[in-house]
Design a protein around this motif. Structure first.
Motif, mmCIF file in Angstrom:
data_model
loop_
_atom_site.group_PDB
_atom_site.id
_atom_site.type_symbol
_atom_site.label_atom_id
_atom_site.label_comp_id
_atom_site.label_asym_id
_atom_site.label_seq_id
_atom_site.Cartn_x
_atom_site.Cartn_y
_atom_site.Cartn_z
ATOM 1 N N GLU A 186 -58.794 41.741 -8.708
ATOM 2 C CA GLU A 186 -58.181 40.549 -7.661
ATOM 3 C C GLU A 186 -58.428 40.882 -6.215
ATOM 4 O O GLU A 186 -58.422 40.009 -5.604
ATOM 5 C CB GLU A 186 -56.618 40.460 -7.918
ATOM 6 N N VAL A 187 -58.835 42.255 -5.767
ATOM 7 C CA VAL A 187 -59.242 42.476 -4.526
ATOM 8 C C VAL A 187 -60.639 43.105 -4.445
ATOM 9 O O VAL A 187 -61.026 43.586 -5.457
ATOM 10 C CB VAL A 187 -58.235 43.358 -4.052
ATOM 11 N N ASN A 188 -61.152 42.810 -3.146
ATOM 12 C CA ASN A 188 -62.563 43.534 -3.096
ATOM 13 C C ASN A 188 -62.358 44.977 -2.759
ATOM 14 O O ASN A 188 -61.231 45.483 -2.241
ATOM 15 C CB ASN A 188 -63.183 42.734 -1.677
ATOM 16 N N ASP A 189 -63.245 45.856 -2.989
ATOM 17 C CA ASP A 189 -62.902 47.383 -2.799
ATOM 18 C C ASP A 189 -62.940 47.654 -1.152
ATOM 19 O O ASP A 189 -62.671 48.761 -0.759
ATOM 20 C CB ASP A 189 -64.172 48.074 -3.507
ATOM 21 N N LYS A 190 -63.372 46.977 -0.342
ATOM 22 C CA LYS A 190 -63.444 47.025 0.909
ATOM 23 C C LYS A 190 -62.898 45.745 1.829
ATOM 24 O O LYS A 190 -63.200 44.608 1.155
ATOM 25 C CB LYS A 190 -64.818 47.594 1.676
ATOM 26 N N ASP A 191 -62.425 45.735 2.876
ATOM 27 C CA ASP A 191 -61.811 44.582 3.622
ATOM 28 C C ASP A 191 -63.031 43.771 4.121
ATOM 29 O O ASP A 191 -64.150 44.188 4.528
ATOM 30 C CB ASP A 191 -61.224 44.959 4.951
ATOM 31 N N TYR A 192 -63.023 42.336 3.827
ATOM 32 C CA TYR A 192 -64.061 41.652 4.409
ATOM 33 C C TYR A 192 -64.109 41.439 5.915
ATOM 34 O O TYR A 192 -62.992 41.909 6.538
ATOM 35 C CB TYR A 192 -63.939 40.125 3.838
ATOM 36 N N LEU A 193 -65.158 41.271 6.652
ATOM 37 C CA LEU A 193 -65.105 41.076 7.906
ATOM 38 C C LEU A 193 -64.654 39.614 8.365
ATOM 39 O O LEU A 193 -64.790 38.737 7.478
ATOM 40 C CB LEU A 193 -66.629 41.088 8.788
ATOM 41 N N ASP A 194 -64.101 39.426 9.505
ATOM 42 C CA ASP A 194 -63.339 38.130 9.759
ATOM 43 C C ASP A 194 -64.340 37.451 10.779
ATOM 44 O O ASP A 194 -63.890 36.471 11.369
ATOM 45 C CB ASP A 194 -62.128 38.389 10.660
#
Length: 224
Positions: A186-194
């Motif tokens: 349910e989550v990506n392995d790294k934070d997405y850029l804003d």
């Protein structure tokens, strides 16, 4: 936005083609083959899971080699009477969950609700050349699935707006996009850029990896 209008809609699909003849080429270190002859369509993409979730296996090849312009004729029955629902019934899952026969009968079709989702609830004729496996985007409203979606935009920096697989399988199998079926990672392995391009920063090969449940999310910069 006028709900009875299609003036602001953009409709998109992509085809995949290769040359008709593929010959083994030991000098091609990338694909191992070289192409020749006319270019032919070997696949296409638009709505997530249209092929895997709706089109029956006996028509997979027809789907890959055809255009959305004939989808109502070719695959209308697959959408109205989803094979996934019949498979779930045959496996006894609905019975095990205690669903009434009347509910299962509605899920088996005809499923106008699926067509309404594909067409964003807009007055698009259900006929060849109008309804089919295309991304339908409403330029007059904010992007949110099924009206497109950008990377990220979820409840946390490592989440998307929606788990598309779960939404579509829930719609097909349960008649409710919010049923929460088929949830996985349910989550990506790294934070997405804003900010554009919104993709997460690439992994550092020495200190960062990929896979598993993606929990906890890998932090940047990498820490030895």
């Amino acid at each position: 936005m006028k709900p009875d209008s299609t003036d602001s809609l953009i409709r998109i699909w992509a085809s995949i083609s290769r040359q008709q003849t593929q010959t083994v080429d030991p000098n091609n270190i990338i694909t191992g083959v070289k192409g020749g002859g006319e270019w032919v369509q070997v696949g296409r993409n638009a709505l997530p899971l249209f092929d895997a979730g709706l089109v029956g296996t006996q028509r997979q090849t027809l789907y890959l080699h055809s255009s959305p312009m004939q989808d109502v004729t070719n695959f209308g029955a697959d959408i109205l009477f989803p094979v996934l629902v019949r498979d779930i019934e045959a496996l006894g899952i609905y019975k095990a969950l205690g669903l009434p026969d009347s509910t299962v009968a509605k899920l088996k079709g005809p499923r106008i609700d699926i067509i309404n989702v594909i067409n964003l609830g807009r007055p698009i004729p259900v006929q060849d050349g109008f309804t089919g496996d295309v991304l339908t985007l409403d330029a007059a409203t904010d992007s949110k699935f099924p009206n497109g979606r950008r990377l990220g935009g979820g409840t946390a920096p490592n989440r998307n707006q929606v788990n598309v697989n779960s939404v579509l399988i829930s719609l097909i199998a349960a008649g409710d996009p919010g049923a929460g079926l088929a949830k996985g990672v349910e989550v990506n392995d790294k934070d997405y850029l804003d900010r554009f391009p919104f993709l997460a920063i690439a992994h550092q090969g020495l200190l960062q990896g990929h896979g598993g449940s993606n929990v906890p999310t890998v932090r940047d910069p990498a820490r030895p």
